[in-house]
Design a protein around this motif. Structure first.
Motif, PDB file in Angstrom:
ATOM      1  N   GLY A  55      64.321  49.845 109.013  1.00  0.00           N
ATOM      2  CA  GLY A  55      64.713  49.653 110.405  1.00  0.00           C
ATOM      3  C   GLY A  55      65.315  50.898 111.034  1.00  0.00           C
ATOM      4  O   GLY A  55      65.640  50.888 112.225  1.00  0.00           O
ATOM      5  N   SER A  56      65.467  51.955 110.256  1.00  0.00           N
ATOM      6  CA  SER A  56      66.131  53.158 110.782  1.00  0.00           C
ATOM      7  C   SER A  56      65.199  53.941 111.704  1.00  0.00           C
ATOM      8  O   SER A  56      63.972  53.914 111.555  1.00  0.00           O
ATOM      9  CB  SER A  56      66.594  54.054 109.633  1.00  0.00           C
ATOM     10  N   ALA A  57      65.808  54.682 112.623  1.00  0.00           N
ATOM     11  CA  ALA A  57      65.022  55.516 113.539  1.00  0.00           C
ATOM     12  C   ALA A  57      64.265  56.582 112.728  1.00  0.00           C
ATOM     13  O   ALA A  57      63.120  56.919 113.063  1.00  0.00           O
ATOM     14  CB  ALA A  57      65.946  56.178 114.548  1.00  0.00           C
ATOM     15  N   GLN A  58      64.900  57.063 111.658  1.00  0.00           N
ATOM     16  CA  GLN A  58      64.284  58.108 110.840  1.00  0.00           C
ATOM     17  C   GLN A  58      62.959  57.630 110.222  1.00  0.00           C
ATOM     18  O   GLN A  58      61.920  58.293 110.334  1.00  0.00           O
ATOM     19  CB  GLN A  58      65.275  58.494 109.726  1.00  0.00           C
ATOM     20  N   ALA A  59      62.987  56.469 109.593  1.00  0.00           N
ATOM     21  CA  ALA A  59      61.774  55.959 108.950  1.00  0.00           C
ATOM     22  C   ALA A  59      60.696  55.665 109.990  1.00  0.00           C
ATOM     23  O   ALA A  59      59.503  55.924 109.765  1.00  0.00           O
ATOM     24  CB  ALA A  59      62.085  54.705 108.139  1.00  0.00           C
ATOM     25  N   GLN A  60      61.106  55.130 111.119  1.00  0.00           N
ATOM     26  CA  GLN A  60      60.107  54.826 112.151  1.00  0.00           C
ATOM     27  C   GLN A  60      59.441  56.111 112.657  1.00  0.00           C
ATOM     28  O   GLN A  60      58.242  56.132 112.927  1.00  0.00           O
ATOM     29  CB  GLN A  60      60.753  54.050 113.283  1.00  0.00           C
ATOM     30  N   VAL A  64      55.399  57.249 112.604  1.00  0.00           N
ATOM     31  CA  VAL A  64      54.648  57.786 113.747  1.00  0.00           C
ATOM     32  C   VAL A  64      54.032  59.134 113.375  1.00  0.00           C
ATOM     33  O   VAL A  64      52.841  59.392 113.624  1.00  0.00           O
ATOM     34  CB  VAL A  64      55.590  57.946 114.971  1.00  0.00           C
ATOM     35  N   GLN A  65      54.827  59.995 112.756  1.00  0.00           N
ATOM     36  CA  GLN A  65      54.343  61.343 112.417  1.00  0.00           C
ATOM     37  C   GLN A  65      53.187  61.294 111.411  1.00  0.00           C
ATOM     38  O   GLN A  65      52.201  62.026 111.533  1.00  0.00           O
ATOM     39  CB  GLN A  65      55.482  62.187 111.831  1.00  0.00           C
ATOM     40  N   ALA A  66      53.335  60.454 110.410  1.00  0.00           N
ATOM     41  CA  ALA A  66      52.283  60.367 109.382  1.00  0.00           C
ATOM     42  C   ALA A  66      50.968  59.893 110.010  1.00  0.00           C
ATOM     43  O   ALA A  66      49.889  60.364 109.650  1.00  0.00           O
ATOM     44  CB  ALA A  66      52.712  59.419 108.266  1.00  0.00           C
ATOM     45  N   ASP A  67      51.068  58.979 110.970  1.00  0.00           N
ATOM     46  CA  ASP A  67      49.870  58.457 111.623  1.00  0.00           C
ATOM     47  C   ASP A  67      49.266  59.476 112.594  1.00  0.00           C
ATOM     48  O   ASP A  67      48.055  59.601 112.709  1.00  0.00           O
ATOM     49  CB  ASP A  67      50.236  57.170 112.382  1.00  0.00           C
ATOM     50  N   ARG A  68      50.137  60.202 113.290  1.00  0.00           N
ATOM     51  CA  ARG A  68      49.652  61.140 114.314  1.00  0.00           C
ATOM     52  C   ARG A  68      49.106  62.430 113.722  1.00  0.00           C
ATOM     53  O   ARG A  68      48.432  63.191 114.402  1.00  0.00           O
ATOM     54  CB  ARG A  68      50.812  61.521 115.242  1.00  0.00           C
ATOM     55  N   ASN A  69      49.480  62.723 112.469  1.00  0.00           N
ATOM     56  CA  ASN A  69      49.069  63.982 111.836  1.00  0.00           C
ATOM     57  C   ASN A  69      48.261  63.667 110.586  1.00  0.00           C
ATOM     58  O   ASN A  69      48.780  63.731 109.472  1.00  0.00           O
ATOM     59  CB  ASN A  69      50.301  64.823 111.476  1.00  0.00           C
ATOM     60  N   ALA A  91      55.958  63.917 106.610  1.00  0.00           N
ATOM     61  CA  ALA A  91      56.391  62.518 106.773  1.00  0.00           C
ATOM     62  C   ALA A  91      55.688  61.596 105.779  1.00  0.00           C
ATOM     63  O   ALA A  91      56.265  60.631 105.279  1.00  0.00           O
ATOM     64  CB  ALA A  91      56.110  62.053 108.198  1.00  0.00           C
ATOM     65  N   TRP A  92      54.420  61.879 105.496  1.00  0.00           N
ATOM     66  CA  TRP A  92      53.674  61.089 104.505  1.00  0.00           C
ATOM     67  C   TRP A  92      54.371  61.140 103.157  1.00  0.00           C
ATOM     68  O   TRP A  92      54.578  60.123 102.483  1.00  0.00           O
ATOM     69  CB  TRP A  92      52.248  61.642 104.405  1.00  0.00           C
ATOM     70  N   HIS A  93      54.787  62.345 102.749  1.00  0.00           N
ATOM     71  CA  HIS A  93      55.441  62.489 101.442  1.00  0.00           C
ATOM     72  C   HIS A  93      56.784  61.749 101.422  1.00  0.00           C
ATOM     73  O   HIS A  93      57.157  61.149 100.420  1.00  0.00           O
ATOM     74  CB  HIS A  93      55.642  63.975 101.123  1.00  0.00           C
ATOM     75  N   ARG A  94      57.482  61.774 102.553  1.00  0.00           N
ATOM     76  CA  ARG A  94      58.779  61.077 102.593  1.00  0.00           C
ATOM     77  C   ARG A  94      58.574  59.565 102.472  1.00  0.00           C
ATOM     78  O   ARG A  94      59.303  58.877 101.759  1.00  0.00           O
ATOM     79  CB  ARG A  94      59.517  61.419 103.886  1.00  0.00           C
ATOM     80  N   GLY A 101      60.296  55.286  95.023  1.00  0.00           N
ATOM     81  CA  GLY A 101      61.700  55.166  94.612  1.00  0.00           C
ATOM     82  C   GLY A 101      62.201  53.731  94.704  1.00  0.00           C
ATOM     83  O   GLY A 101      63.104  53.322  93.970  1.00  0.00           O
ATOM     84  N   ALA A 102      61.630  52.955  95.607  1.00  0.00           N
ATOM     85  CA  ALA A 102      62.055  51.555  95.773  1.00  0.00           C
ATOM     86  C   ALA A 102      61.370  50.630  94.762  1.00  0.00           C
ATOM     87  O   ALA A 102      61.522  49.420  94.828  1.00  0.00           O
ATOM     88  CB  ALA A 102      61.743  51.092  97.187  1.00  0.00           C
TER      89      ALA A 102
END
Ligand SMILES: Cc1cc2nc3c(=O)[nH]c(=O)nc-3n(C[C@H](O)[C@H](O)[C@H](O)COP(=O)(O)OP(=O)(O)OC[C@H]3O[C@@H](n4cnc5c(N)ncnc54)[C@H](O)[C@@H]3O)c2cc1C
Length: 548
Positions: A55-60, A64-69, A91-94, A101-102
């Motif tokens: 739910g964090s802004a960072q993950a969201q 977006v970045q992984a999809d756009r790039n 972003a994909w790697h993150r 990790g989860a």
């Protein structure tokens, strides 16, 4: 921009900083239902941590970045050597690092691992679905590898590791590894018997050289693949590593990456094998039997992944309509919008509840050796794969419409959900293939049908519409004439009976009532938003809110 001419009003607040797990009642209740008391608190905490991250802004933003790039294929290095690598956005790697990790590839080594993983997958892939593909295949390869203890010893600890260790190196040098699969060829996908890739035995026992191609090979940056090829004894399963033990690259030419409708963060390649080193997994000629364990686990992820897309679509629709007013009132309170949202929410809850039931069956079947649950899965899995993945696209499209014009705009995230939504129905066997699989099981595996009937029978007597639907299903099955052409209708009936029986037992009365009155009771139209108006639709919508 002039503030006096351009005040922004009547637009929703951004939906960030919430716990994607904790707010999802169908999910939290389902997880608790299938866990022993002693594990409930710790698993809830674990999933809530993932839910807050999702739910964090960072993950969201990563999503977006992984999809756009989208990924880029690097066929050669600067000197002209073939490297066949894929470059991804950071972003994909993150996203992948967080998923690994989860424990989203670690189900096989954890207590109630399949249930915990399914819930985690349902939460985390709401951020971005494309990276779910390598998470799925890595997780799903484990049971196939276990047919060969030496291979399992070398690879399983790396596949189930919580470390995302990026880059191509020999497996022994890696803290974690990813796996893909290569079955589909140009001339045949569903019908893998048409595979033409050849496997010729090498001097060392169990090793072969492969020559041929794969028309679809997703996540081609993975460390190894389970691949089907024709050996002298017939279609056989092989492990193909990208890097050999001595550190040299195994021939694995990625010809190009597919330009896909959705799933854009993920790379799906066309690959060529030319004398590619491979290690046999299982016996020659038993390739389908060996790889089917992998396919079965990825099919469960198609169900769970679709449940995740549906939940995210409902969340966005409920959130938007909670803030948006039209014609003198908040949209969510308008009776007709409420009906649409409630109908979507019921479908989403049915999908989540079924996905968790299947995951729990996996734990019982594979963890505890429960043969009844294994038999149940044999039938319930293709039924669910068929139905839940089929419901996904219409649901997402309708949820998009709840956002009005905003929903059609990329920034809302809805177009990304919509582009992704047909995929789970396609891969791992498209709809007809699932329906035909159901027929095959019905005709050949009576224990599976018994297990299915026992499951739906647990709710018998609780709702007259469910009882009538079970009876109608049995009547339909009594006459098998023309059954192949009727297979979709039959599988639909089985799916709604199964979902109905779960909701009757486990969902609040207003959700169960909405499901049975519409999906089983016949009082329903062909589009969402046609539930009987006398139901408690406000309660159904309220339960689906992303923040409580
Ligand atoms: C994005 C993406 C990624 C993929 N990644 C991978 C991957 O990593 N590895 C891999 O091996 N594959 C992968 N695939 C391939 C995928 O699994 C196949 O496309 C899928 O299984 C269907 O096979 P096909 O494309 O050959 O279609 P076909 O087999 O030609 O089927 C076409 C249609 O006919 C239907 N059909 C087939 N048989 C029958 C029948 N007997 N009666 C009635 N209808 C029938 C099917 O349901 C389907 O609707 C990927 C596909 C996509 C889209």
């Amino acid at each position: 921009m002039n503030a006096s001419t351009h005040a922004v009003t009547n637009q929703p607040e951004p939906l960030v900083g919430h716990d994607v797990f904790a707010a999802d009642h169908a999910l939290t209740e389902g997880v608790a239902r299938h866990l022993p008391e002693g594990l409930r608190d710790s698993v809830r905490e674990e999933l809530s941590g993932l839910g807050r991250a999702a739910g964090s802004a960072q993950a969201q933003e990563w999503g977006v970045q992984a999809d756009r790039n989208p990924p880029r294929l690097l066929t050669h290095d600067r000197y002209g050597h073939r490297i066949d690598e894929v470059e991804f956005h950071p972003a994909w790697h993150r996203l992948l690092a967080k998923g690994v990790g989860a424990g989203l590839t670690a189900a096989w080594t954890r207590e109630h691992g399949h249930l915990r993983r399914a819930a985690g997958f349902l939460v985390w892939t709401q951020v971005e679905a494309g990276h779910g593909c390598p998470l799925s295949m890595t997780h799903a390869a484990v049971p196939a590898l276990r047919t060969d203890p030496a291979l399992a010893a070398a690879w399983e600890p790396k596949l189930t590791s919580l470390v995302y260790d990026q880059g191509l190196r020999p497996v022994a040098q890696k803290a974690g590894a990813l796996f893909g699969m290569g079955m589909t060829e140009k001339q045949g996908g569903s019908d893998v018997r048409a595979n033409t890739t050849r496997a010729e035995a090498l001097a060392e026992e169990g090793t072969y050289a492969l020559t041929g191609h794969k028309w679809f090979c997703s996540a081609p940056m993975s460390d190894a693949f389970l691949v089907l090829a024709q050996a002298p004894g017939g279609l056989t399963c092989f492990l193909v590593p990208r890097v050999l033990e001595d550190g040299t690259r195994n021939p694995f030419a990625i010809q190009r990456l597919k330009d896909k409708l959705g799933n854009r963060s993920n790379a799906s390649g066309e690959v060529e094998f030319a004398g590619t080193w491979a290690r046999r997994v299982g016996e020659e000629g038993r390739g389908v039997r060996t790889i089917i364990e992998m396919v079965s686990a990825t099919r469960l992820d198609c169900v769970t992944g679709s449940a995740a897309l549906m939940r995210q679509a409902v969340v966005q629709a409920v959130h938007h309509t909670s803030y948006r007013s039209a014609f003198g009132g908040v949209l969510i309170e308008k009776p007709l919008m409420r009906n649409v949202l409630a109908d979507l929410a019921v479908e989403s809850e049915a999908a989540t509840t079924l996905a968790l039931r299947l995951a729990a069956a996996y734990d019982a079947a594979y963890g505890e050796g429960d043969e009844r649950e294994r038999a149940f899965l044999r039938l319930a899995l293709p039924v669910a794969k068929y139905w839940v993945t089929k419901r996904c696209t219409p649901l997402v499209a309708e949820a998009l419409e709840c956002l009005g014009g905003n929903g059609y705009v990329e920034e809302s995230g809805m177009p990304r959900l919509l582009r992704e939504s047909p995929l789970n129905s396609l891969w791992e066997g498209a709809g007809n293939v699932q329906a035909l699989d159901v027929l095959r099981v019905l005709q050949r595996e009576p224990a599976a049908f018994d297990a299915f009937l026992r499951e739906v029978g647990r709710a018998r007597g609780a709702d007259h519409r469910l009882d009538a639907a079970i009876k109608a299903l049995l009547t339909e099955l009594a006459d098998l004439s023309g059954i192949e052409a009727r297979a979709r209708r039959l599988v639909e009936r089985m799916a709604v009976v199964l979902q109905g029986s779960l909701l009757v037992r486990f969902a609040p009365s207003y959700v169960e009532e909405a499901y049975c009155a519409s999906r089983l009771g016949g009082d329903w139209g062909t589009s969402f938003g046609t539930l009987p108006h006398t139901l408690d639709l406000a309660a159904v919508v309220d339960r689906a809110r992303p923040v409580h």
